[in-house]
Design a protein around this motif. Structure first.
Motif, mmCIF file in Angstrom:
data_model
loop_
_atom_site.group_PDB
_atom_site.id
_atom_site.type_symbol
_atom_site.label_atom_id
_atom_site.label_comp_id
_atom_site.label_asym_id
_atom_site.label_seq_id
_atom_site.Cartn_x
_atom_site.Cartn_y
_atom_site.Cartn_z
ATOM 1 N N GLU A 142 0.829 -1.198 0.000
ATOM 2 C CA GLU A 142 0.000 0.000 0.000
ATOM 3 C C GLU A 142 0.869 1.255 0.000
ATOM 4 O OE1 GLU A 142 -3.934 1.761 2.301
ATOM 5 O OE2 GLU A 142 -2.492 0.574 3.434
ATOM 6 N N ALA A 143 1.934 1.252 0.798
ATOM 7 C CA ALA A 143 2.840 2.399 0.829
ATOM 8 C C ALA A 143 3.455 2.640 -0.545
ATOM 9 C CB ALA A 143 3.930 2.185 1.867
ATOM 10 N N GLY A 144 3.812 1.560 -1.237
ATOM 11 C CA GLY A 144 4.382 1.701 -2.573
ATOM 12 C C GLY A 144 3.383 2.276 -3.558
ATOM 13 N N ALA A 145 2.134 1.821 -3.489
ATOM 14 C CA ALA A 145 1.106 2.323 -4.402
ATOM 15 C C ALA A 145 0.840 3.808 -4.162
ATOM 16 C CB ALA A 145 -0.182 1.524 -4.225
ATOM 17 N N ILE A 146 0.805 4.209 -2.905
ATOM 18 C CA ILE A 146 0.585 5.620 -2.565
ATOM 19 C C ILE A 146 1.751 6.471 -3.078
ATOM 20 C CG2 ILE A 146 0.411 7.258 -0.649
ATOM 21 C CD1 ILE A 146 -0.949 4.898 0.916
ATOM 22 N N ALA A 147 2.964 6.017 -2.832
ATOM 23 C CA ALA A 147 4.153 6.766 -3.266
ATOM 24 C C ALA A 147 4.191 6.888 -4.786
ATOM 25 C CB ALA A 147 5.414 6.091 -2.747
ATOM 26 N N ARG A 148 3.771 5.840 -5.490
ATOM 27 C CA ARG A 148 3.770 5.900 -6.957
ATOM 28 C C ARG A 148 2.814 6.965 -7.464
ATOM 29 N NH1 ARG A 148 0.256 4.650 -10.338
ATOM 30 N NH2 ARG A 148 -0.957 3.368 -8.900
ATOM 31 N N VAL A 149 1.595 6.984 -6.938
ATOM 32 C CA VAL A 149 0.613 7.981 -7.379
ATOM 33 C C VAL A 149 1.140 9.389 -7.119
ATOM 34 C CG1 VAL A 149 -1.700 8.920 -6.999
ATOM 35 C CG2 VAL A 149 -1.361 6.440 -7.093
ATOM 36 N N ILE A 150 1.705 9.594 -5.934
ATOM 37 C CA ILE A 150 2.226 10.923 -5.595
ATOM 38 C C ILE A 150 3.393 11.292 -6.507
ATOM 39 C CG2 ILE A 150 3.424 12.250 -3.808
ATOM 40 C CD1 ILE A 150 1.737 10.752 -1.726
ATOM 41 N N ALA A 151 4.298 10.349 -6.749
ATOM 42 C CA ALA A 151 5.465 10.642 -7.595
ATOM 43 C C ALA A 151 5.040 10.969 -9.023
ATOM 44 C CB ALA A 151 6.414 9.445 -7.578
ATOM 45 N N GLU A 152 4.080 10.217 -9.550
ATOM 46 C CA GLU A 152 3.612 10.506 -10.912
ATOM 47 C C GLU A 152 2.936 11.872 -10.972
ATOM 48 O OE1 GLU A 152 2.935 6.133 -12.904
ATOM 49 O OE2 GLU A 152 1.212 7.094 -11.949
ATOM 50 N N HIS A 153 2.177 12.203 -9.949
ATOM 51 C CA HIS A 153 1.541 13.515 -9.916
ATOM 52 C C HIS A 153 2.591 14.623 -9.903
ATOM 53 C CE1 HIS A 153 0.183 17.068 -7.609
ATOM 54 N NE2 HIS A 153 -0.919 16.933 -8.316
#
Length: 352
Positions: A218-229
């Motif tokens: 879950e932490a990885g998925a959250i970080a990915r969305v934020i990084a792409e944004h």
């Protein structure tokens, strides 16, 4: 409900509180409990109350009753109390006040309204005035932080800076945020700037609800969305916003190719977010996370930019959002229904 039973419920809730048993304290409340006091935004629901109580307990190393008395009245009661307190930095004090409790038919606490001494008269009010938040109206990074605080029910002292007057460049503020940007926080002697750093700090300090993930996945998925944004959507939006909000019609004409390219990139990112919401209610999974709170202000700024007269030649096709991105519109509505959301909405947007 008999008066003895009411008194027993109120006393048990206070015993759980001073014992720092937050789960037991919340178990005595209704799901939609409302908590009001003179120094804290109105809290609605157990999750909001949990964030506030955990922040309160983190501020004090000791909380103990010197005196308390329950006065049952109808389906509720008033609690007169005197507390002895010691803050985490070693300051001793007392706090006197009255809590008014309302119970529902299921014998759950439905509402608590508190009346107590102002900070400075003895001990500071629990959790009040300890966190200062510096922000600017309409700043997406600042809005992220305010949304996180609303979700967690964390009390804070609002420090709204007038960016048009360059208050963010004042020496006093530069001591808090050396780059002269918003948002920033001062938590006791600790200062921090950069919105994502602030969000991570606050999530660690007030862990309920967890917004950066419970598991590695879950932490990885959250970080990915934020990084792409941060890497794709936000830079494109910045190019558009700088032109549209410049107040200079020539700015768009001069930069129209770059702005149109940015609009195309923005739609590419919005389309990916729209597709992801076909699989889930929120951007990084089945529940609200920091990813949603990071992206949401940018989506709203895009919609606002698209409605400006200066944007008409660009045909941004973002407003109304539901016309092209119905899932993003429904997702936005879920965020706008969060308790405390209204208090975070940019003041100057209301007047526009």
């Amino acid at each position: 409900m008999e008066e003895k039973e009411i008194a027993k419920i109120i006393n048990a809730s206070q015993d759980a509180l001073v014992a720092r048993d937050v789960d037991a304290y919340l178990a005595m409340m209704s799901d939609d409990v409302v908590v009001c006091d003179p120094f804290t935004p109105r809290l609605v629901g157990r999750d909001a109350v949990r964030g506030y109580i955990e922040g309160l307990l983190a501020s004090f190393s000791e909380i103990a009753f010197l005196d308390r008395k329950v006065f049952p009245l109808g389906l509720g009661a008033a609690l007169r109390f005197t507390l002895r307190t010691r803050t985490t930095d070693g300051r001793d004090g007392t706090l006197e006040g009255v809590d008014v409790f309302e119970l529902n038919e299921q014998r759950k606490i439905a509402k608590i309204t508190s009346y107590f001494d102002a900070p400075g008269a003895g001990a500071p009010a629990p959790g009040a005035g300890t966190l200062e938040v510096y922000w600017g109206s309409g700043s997406p990074p600042a809005w992220r932080v305010l949304l996180l605080l609303a979700v967690k029910g964390v009390p804070y002292e609002s420090k709204l800076l007038q960016l048009s007057k360059e208050e963010q460049k004042a020496p006093a503020y530069l001591a808090v945020s050396p780059r002269g940007k918003v948002p920033a926080i001062r938590d006791g002697a600790f200062c921090l700037h950069e919105s994502l750093a602030i969000m991570a700090y606050l999530d660690r300090k007030y862990p309920s609800p967890p917004l950066f993930g419970d598991s590695a996945e879950e932490a990885g998925a959250i970080a990915r969305v934020i990084a792409e944004h941060e890497s794709y959507l936000y830079p494109a939006l910045g190019e558009i916003a700088r032109a549209v909000f410049s107040g200079n019609p020539a700015a768009i004409a001069e930069k129209e190719p770059a702005v149109r390219a940015a609009a195309s990139a923005l739609h590419d990112e919005l389309a990916q977010l729209e597709a992801s919401l076909a699989q889930r209610d929120y951007l990084a999974g089945p529940r609200l996370t920091a990813a949603d709170l990071t992206v949401y202000p940018s989506i709203q700024l895009a919609v606002r930019a698209a409605t400006r007269p200066a944007a008409a030649p660009l045909d941004l096709a973002v407003a109304p959002l539901a016309a092209r991105y119905p899932r993003l519109a429904a997702w936005s509505a879920r965020i706008e229904a969060l308790p405390g959301y209204d208090a975070t909405y940019p003041p100057h947007w209301r007047a526009a």
